[in-house]
Design an enzyme around this catalytic site. Structure first.
Site, PDB file in Angstrom:
ATOM      1  N   HIS A 203       1.143  -0.814  -0.098  1.00  0.00           N
ATOM      2  CA  HIS A 203      -0.324  -0.233   0.039  1.00  0.00           C
ATOM      3  C   HIS A 203       1.148   1.101  -0.023  1.00  0.00           C
ATOM      4  CE1 HIS A 203       0.488   0.706   4.053  1.00  0.00           C
ATOM      5  NE2 HIS A 203      -0.127   1.027   4.286  1.00  0.00           N
ATOM      6  N   ASP A 236      -0.089  -7.500   1.737  1.00  0.00           N
ATOM      7  CA  ASP A 236       0.734  -5.775   1.581  1.00  0.00           C
ATOM      8  C   ASP A 236       1.825  -6.245   1.707  1.00  0.00           C
ATOM      9  OD1 ASP A 236       0.108  -3.813   1.626  1.00  0.00           O
ATOM     10  OD2 ASP A 236       0.222  -3.230   4.430  1.00  0.00           O
ATOM     11  N   SER A 314       4.042   2.571   6.955  1.00  0.00           N
ATOM     12  CA  SER A 314       4.418   1.388   7.086  1.00  0.00           C
ATOM     13  C   SER A 314       5.058   1.156   6.269  1.00  0.00           C
ATOM     14  CB  SER A 314       2.774   1.876   6.115  1.00  0.00           C
ATOM     15  OG  SER A 314       1.838   1.901   7.126  1.00  0.00           O
TER      16      SER A 314
END
Length: 390
Positions: A203, A236, A314
């Site tokens: 992402h 992810d 992230s």
């Protein structure tokens, strides 16, 4: 006496069932829940309801009975009041964020009984009530005995909208927000593998037309262009590689990528670049433990961790106390404090083996005996700031 308790309960339910219907149908109300899921007050929804009833006087408590009611629908009407569908006898008033008053109006005695409850996790509450003395006198007439009391414990468990529906609605809201307001530039975190390869979240790079990194060997003045080698959207993960001719290598990577599953209670730490617009460009360290070996809704691909993480973390590495990478930071729980998730490294290994070569995975840990400050000093030069743009 048990028979009197049952008859009293029957009177209460009969009054409830004969109340005026508002809105016009259960189907209409269910559509309302679905179409407005993120605008609903937490109390609104459909509940399974169990009722435990019993009676007592000054001398003894009489055997009780438990009953399952038909599913109950709670909604907010146009006047801002919370109602029990098909039941004008019960109303609910919000006191604070998760505290409510449960009000039962008894028409026979013109008395309202009120109890306060706490809505737990947006899905559960208990509302103990007692029939007022004046209503008992009205219901039982000549059979009434002074000091006799009848009690009900209601237990409500929300079944609709489900937690999955809330989660999916949040995802869709996020997707629409991204489509409508996606910035031209955004950032995340990544970390080094051998031979110029870099790991981050899918992402982080999703939708990017240009990706570059900063921080190689601690140098933030130089940007290196990278290309996408492979992605695992379901887990992810993304594998990148530096494609810049000026790149001369990372140097010896001081950590290993774990090939085992870590245990609950293990100490962990995170390095990354969260919220750089307000927290600054310097790499940030947070510490915690593994709280669970499964993630959101029991996802076995994730660890739950207590180390605080923020947007921008992230794709960053999750280290164990020896400085080995055991996970890739992916998300935080928006509804809980210090609950984050990291993808287990076994899923990174699967991605690497499918689109590159297992030899790029670092296997030699040279920092296991250092203190945390020493580990951070060595490892931070292999954790990168990722720049993305459309």
């Amino acid at each position: 006496m048990k028979k009197i308790i049952f008859l009293t309960f029957t009177v209460l339910i009969a009054v409830i069932s004969n109340a005026q219907i508002m809105p016009t149908s259960k189907v209409e109300l269910q559509i309302y829940y679905k179409d407005n899921i993120l605008k609903l007050d937490p109390i609104e929804g459909i509940y399974d309801v169990a009722v435990n009833q019993w009676g007592e006087n000054a001398f003894t408590r009489f055997p009780g009975e438990s009953t399952e009611l038909d599913p109950v629908m709670i909604y907010k009407d146009k006047n801002g009041s919370f109602k029990w569908y098909g039941n004008d006898q019960v109303t609910i008033k919000k006191v604070s964020s998760n505290v409510y008053n449960f009000n039962v109006f008894y028409s026979g005695s013109n008395v309202t009984g009120t109890t306060r409850f706490i809505l737990k996790e947006g899905r559960f509450f208990e509302a103990p009530t007692s029939i007022p003395d004046r209503q008992l006198r009205y219901d039982m007439g000549r059979n009434y005995q002074a000091g006799f009391q009848v009690h009900f414990d209601y237990t409500f468990s929300k079944t609709y909208p489900s937690e999955e529906m809330y989660y999916r609605a949040k995802e869709e809201e996020h997707r629409v927000a991204i489509e409508n307001n996606t910035p031209k530039q955004w950032s995340g975190t990544g970390f080094a593998l051998n031979d110029g390869y870099i790991v981050t979240n899918y992402h982080v790079i999703d939708g990017a037309k240009s990706i570059s990194i900063q921080g190689v060997k601690g140098n933030f003045d130089t940007h290196y262009a990278v290309t996408i080698v492979g992605c695992d959207k379901n887990n992810d993960l993304a594998l990148l590689k530096i494609s810049d001719s000026n790149f001369t290598g990372f140097g010896p990577i001081p950590y290993a990528i774990s090939n085992t599953t870590s245990e609950v209670g293990e100490d962990v730490f995170v390095l990354g670049y969260p919220l750089t617009s307000t927290m600054g460009d310097e790499i940030k360290l947070t510490t915690g433990i593994i709280s669970s070996r499964t993630g959101f809704q029991g996802d076995v691909a994730l660890y739950q961790i207590s180390a605080p993480i923020q947007p921008g973390n992230s794709g960053g590495p999750l280290f164990d106390k020896k400085g080995n990478v055991i996970g890739i930071v992916s998300a935080k729980h928006s509804g809980a404090e210090n609950v984050g998730y990291a993808i287990k490294t076994m899923y990174l290994r699967n991605l690497v083996e499918s689109c590159a070569n297992a030899s790029i995975i670092p296997t030699n840990n040279t920092i296991s005996t250092l203190a945390l400050t020493g580990k951070v000093k060595k490892e931070k030069s292999f954790v990168f700031f990722i720049n993305c743009s459309k």
